[in-house]
Design a protein around this motif. Sequence first.
Motif, PDB file in Angstrom:
ATOM      1  N   SER A   1     -13.968 -17.682   1.607  1.00 26.11           N
ATOM      2  CA  SER A   1     -13.242 -16.657   2.365  1.00 26.11           C
ATOM      3  C   SER A   1     -13.467 -16.868   3.849  1.00 26.11           C
ATOM      4  CB  SER A   1     -13.731 -15.254   1.980  1.00 26.11           C
ATOM      5  OG  SER A   1     -13.540 -15.002   0.617  1.00 26.11           O
ATOM      6  N   VAL A   2     -12.390 -17.016   4.616  1.00 26.39           N
ATOM      7  CA  VAL A   2     -12.450 -17.105   6.073  1.00 26.39           C
ATOM      8  C   VAL A   2     -11.463 -16.093   6.633  1.00 26.39           C
ATOM      9  CG1 VAL A   2     -13.146 -19.539   6.063  1.00 26.39           C
ATOM     10  CG2 VAL A   2     -10.711 -18.947   6.145  1.00 26.39           C
ATOM     11  N   ARG A   3     -11.512 -15.888   7.933  1.00 26.66           N
ATOM     12  CA  ARG A   3     -10.621 -14.910   8.569  1.00 26.66           C
ATOM     13  C   ARG A   3      -9.521 -15.657   9.310  1.00 26.66           C
ATOM     14  NH1 ARG A   3      -9.256  -9.595   7.772  1.00 26.66           N
ATOM     15  NH2 ARG A   3      -8.974  -8.446   9.721  1.00 26.66           N
ATOM     16  N   ALA A   4      -8.327 -15.655   8.747  1.00 24.62           N
ATOM     17  CA  ALA A   4      -7.191 -16.330   9.367  1.00 24.62           C
ATOM     18  C   ALA A   4      -6.376 -15.338  10.176  1.00 24.62           C
ATOM     19  CB  ALA A   4      -6.320 -16.991   8.306  1.00 24.62           C
ATOM     20  N   VAL A   5      -6.111 -15.671  11.427  1.00 25.62           N
ATOM     21  CA  VAL A   5      -5.250 -14.865  12.284  1.00 25.62           C
ATOM     22  C   VAL A   5      -3.925 -15.616  12.391  1.00 25.62           C
ATOM     23  CG1 VAL A   5      -4.962 -13.795  14.534  1.00 25.62           C
ATOM     24  CG2 VAL A   5      -7.255 -14.010  13.540  1.00 25.62           C
ATOM     25  N   ALA A   6      -2.897 -15.075  11.773  1.00 27.52           N
ATOM     26  CA  ALA A   6      -1.623 -15.776  11.641  1.00 27.52           C
ATOM     27  C   ALA A   6      -1.105 -16.274  12.987  1.00 27.52           C
ATOM     28  CB  ALA A   6      -0.593 -14.862  10.989  1.00 27.52           C
ATOM     29  N   GLY A   7      -0.762 -17.550  13.037  1.00 27.40           N
ATOM     30  CA  GLY A   7      -0.186 -18.139  14.226  1.00 27.40           C
ATOM     31  C   GLY A   7      -1.159 -18.413  15.348  1.00 27.40           C
ATOM     32  N   VAL A   8      -2.446 -18.122  15.136  1.00 24.26           N
ATOM     33  CA  VAL A   8      -3.419 -18.268  16.223  1.00 24.26           C
ATOM     34  C   VAL A   8      -4.573 -19.183  15.831  1.00 24.26           C
ATOM     35  CG1 VAL A   8      -4.878 -17.060  17.887  1.00 24.26           C
ATOM     36  CG2 VAL A   8      -2.839 -15.935  16.980  1.00 24.26           C
ATOM     37  N   GLY A   9      -5.355 -18.780  14.835  1.00 23.96           N
ATOM     38  CA  GLY A   9      -6.509 -19.598  14.475  1.00 23.96           C
ATOM     39  C   GLY A   9      -7.260 -19.026  13.295  1.00 23.96           C
ATOM     40  N   VAL A  10      -8.406 -19.636  13.001  1.00 22.54           N
ATOM     41  CA  VAL A  10      -9.233 -19.233  11.867  1.00 22.54           C
ATOM     42  C   VAL A  10     -10.667 -19.061  12.341  1.00 22.54           C
ATOM     43  CG1 VAL A  10     -10.201 -19.962   9.643  1.00 22.54           C
ATOM     44  CG2 VAL A  10      -7.781 -20.358  10.143  1.00 22.54           C
ATOM     45  N   ARG A  11     -11.264 -17.918  11.966  1.00 20.05           N
ATOM     46  CA  ARG A  11     -12.664 -17.638  12.269  1.00 20.05           C
ATOM     47  C   ARG A  11     -13.492 -17.852  11.003  1.00 20.05           C
ATOM     48  NH1 ARG A  11     -13.938 -11.585  13.067  1.00 20.05           N
ATOM     49  NH2 ARG A  11     -14.231 -11.783  10.821  1.00 20.05           N
ATOM     50  N   VAL A  12     -14.567 -18.616  11.168  1.00 18.91           N
ATOM     51  CA  VAL A  12     -15.425 -18.952  10.032  1.00 18.91           C
ATOM     52  C   VAL A  12     -16.845 -18.477  10.322  1.00 18.91           C
ATOM     53  CG1 VAL A  12     -16.250 -20.784   8.508  1.00 18.91           C
ATOM     54  CG2 VAL A  12     -14.032 -21.020   9.668  1.00 18.91           C
ATOM     55  N   THR A  13     -17.326 -17.522   9.537  1.00 11.28           N
ATOM     56  CA  THR A  13     -18.698 -17.054   9.694  1.00 11.28           C
ATOM     57  C   THR A  13     -19.662 -18.128   9.224  1.00 11.28           C
ATOM     58  OG1 THR A  13     -17.961 -14.800   9.230  1.00 11.28           O
ATOM     59  CG2 THR A  13     -20.318 -15.219   9.091  1.00 11.28           C
ATOM     60  N   LEU A  14     -20.761 -18.279   9.939  1.00 12.27           N
ATOM     61  CA  LEU A  14     -21.781 -19.249   9.553  1.00 12.27           C
ATOM     62  C   LEU A  14     -22.703 -18.632   8.513  1.00 12.27           C
ATOM     63  CD1 LEU A  14     -22.351 -20.359  13.190  1.00 12.27           C
ATOM     64  CD2 LEU A  14     -21.597 -21.909  11.374  1.00 12.27           C
ATOM     65  N   GLY A  15     -22.799 -19.288   7.366  1.00 10.53           N
ATOM     66  CA  GLY A  15     -23.655 -18.812   6.298  1.00 10.53           C
ATOM     67  C   GLY A  15     -24.849 -19.728   6.093  1.00 10.53           C
ATOM     68  N   LEU A  16     -25.387 -19.720   4.898  1.00  8.18           N
ATOM     69  CA  LEU A  16     -26.457 -20.637   4.547  1.00  8.18           C
ATOM     70  C   LEU A  16     -25.889 -22.048   4.392  1.00  8.18           C
ATOM     71  CD1 LEU A  16     -28.341 -18.397   1.954  1.00  8.18           C
ATOM     72  CD2 LEU A  16     -28.951 -18.822   4.355  1.00  8.18           C
ATOM     73  N   PRO A  17     -26.739 -23.077   4.472  1.00 10.72           N
ATOM     74  CA  PRO A  17     -26.216 -24.454   4.421  1.00 10.72           C
ATOM     75  C   PRO A  17     -25.283 -24.730   3.255  1.00 10.72           C
ATOM     76  CG  PRO A  17     -28.501 -24.488   5.108  1.00 10.72           C
ATOM     77  CD  PRO A  17     -28.189 -23.061   4.765  1.00 10.72           C
ATOM     78  N   ALA A  18     -25.585 -24.234   2.060  1.00  9.30           N
ATOM     79  CA  ALA A  18     -24.717 -24.497   0.910  1.00  9.30           C
ATOM     80  C   ALA A  18     -23.344 -23.862   1.092  1.00  9.30           C
ATOM     81  CB  ALA A  18     -25.372 -23.979  -0.370  1.00  9.30           C
ATOM     82  N   ASP A  19     -23.310 -22.644   1.658  1.00  6.35           N
ATOM     83  CA  ASP A  19     -22.029 -21.986   1.932  1.00  6.35           C
ATOM     84  C   ASP A  19     -21.228 -22.792   2.950  1.00  6.35           C
ATOM     85  OD1 ASP A  19     -22.975 -19.824   0.364  1.00  6.35           O
ATOM     86  OD2 ASP A  19     -23.955 -18.961   2.127  1.00  6.35           O
ATOM     87  N   ASN A  20     -21.908 -23.236   3.985  1.00 10.26           N
ATOM     88  CA  ASN A  20     -21.234 -23.983   5.040  1.00 10.26           C
ATOM     89  C   ASN A  20     -20.738 -25.334   4.547  1.00 10.26           C
ATOM     90  OD1 ASN A  20     -21.893 -21.857   6.763  1.00 10.26           O
ATOM     91  ND2 ASN A  20     -23.792 -22.822   7.427  1.00 10.26           N
TER      92      ASN A  20
END
Length: 352
Positions: free
Chosen positions: A321-340
Motif C-alpha cells: 500500500s502506497v499513497r498515490a496522488v493522481a497526476g502528481v506523484g506517489v508517497r511511500v512510507t519507510l517501513g522495516l527492511p523487509a517491507d521496503n
Amino acid sequence: MPQFRAAVRGLVSYRPEKPAISPEGRSYSLAANETPFGPLPKVAQAIQEQIQGINRYPDNGGRALIAELADRFGLEPDGIVLGCGSVGVTQQLINAVAEPGDEILYAWPSFEAYPLLTRLAGAVPVAVPLRENVHDLATMAKHFTDRTRLVFVCNPNNPTGTAVGRAELEEFLGRVPPGCLVVLDEAYHEYVRNKEVPDGLSLLPGRPHLVVLRTFSKAYGLAGLRIGYAAGHPEVIGTLRKAYLPFSASSVAQAAAIAALRSGDEVRRRTDIITAERTRLTAALNAQGRRVCASEANFLWLPLGGHATDFGAHCATAGVSVRAVAGVGVRVTLGLPADNDAFLAAAASFPS
C-alpha cells in the motif's frame, strides 16, 4: 432532509488508502506515514497503568504533559497547547484565526487537511505550487493580502519530504504582514538529519506571529492515541486554548506522550533505522532510474506525474500500500527492511 452549510456540502471526506493484499496474502502498509515499530516499552507500561482511571475525565489542561514538554524543550508552559493530534491543533488554529472569507495560504501539494479544514471554516484557501517539489516561499510571500490570516509551512513537507533551511525561513518570517499567523508544521521533525533545517522551536523567540506544530503520531508511535501540541507566544496560545474541544486529549494519550518523551534514546535509535532505510531506498530507486525527492521525513516522494495512479495500483497487486496522488506523484512510507524490499521489488517490475 436537513439543510447543511454550503461549505460542508462541497467537501469530499478524507479517504485513507485501502490495505493492499497480494495473491499470496501478504500485506505491506506503506501509505500512512506511521512508524513500523510497536509501542515504546515505557509507553506500553504507562498505558496499562492509566487504564484503571479511564472512568474519569482527563486533565483538560494537560498540565503534566505540558510541564514535561516545557522542561524538555525549554519553553514556557503558558506557550504550549495540546490537541487531538496535530490535525486537531490545526483545526483549533483555523477556528481561532479565520473569519469566513479570510484567506489561508499554504503550498501545494502539502498536507491534505489544510484545504479541507480551511473550507470547513468558510475561509478561502490559497494554494501556491511547490517549486521543484520544495516550498517556494518567495512566491508565497507575493500572495499576502490584507485578508491573509494564516500561513502553513509544512517542514519537512508532506507528501514530498522536502525541507527549507533556516535562512530562507527567517527571510520569509520577516515578510509576514501584521495580523497574520505563520504555522510551522513539524510533524516529521524527529526524522530531520540535515543541519541546515532548523528546529522550529529555536525560531520562536521574538516572533509572536509564529506557532510551531508537532505531533506524537509519527516518530513517537502514538498515531492511534491522537495527541499533538502547538508552541508559541503565550497570548497566541491562550487564544488557541479557547478553541480546544474539551477533553479531546485523553488521559491515556497524555500519559503515553509523557512516557514517549522520556524514551528519547529509543526514539532516536528507531528514527536512525528509518533514516538509514531512507538513504538505502533512495539509492536503490535511483539505480532503477527513478527520480526521488531528497527527503527529511519518514517517507519518499516519487514525482511520477500521470503514471502515479498506475504505479500505486501496480504496487497494490504485490500487497504494497502506497499513497498515490493522481497526476502528481506517489508517497511511500519507510517501513522495516523487509517491507521496503517488497516495495523495491514492486517498483522494479513497473514498466518505465
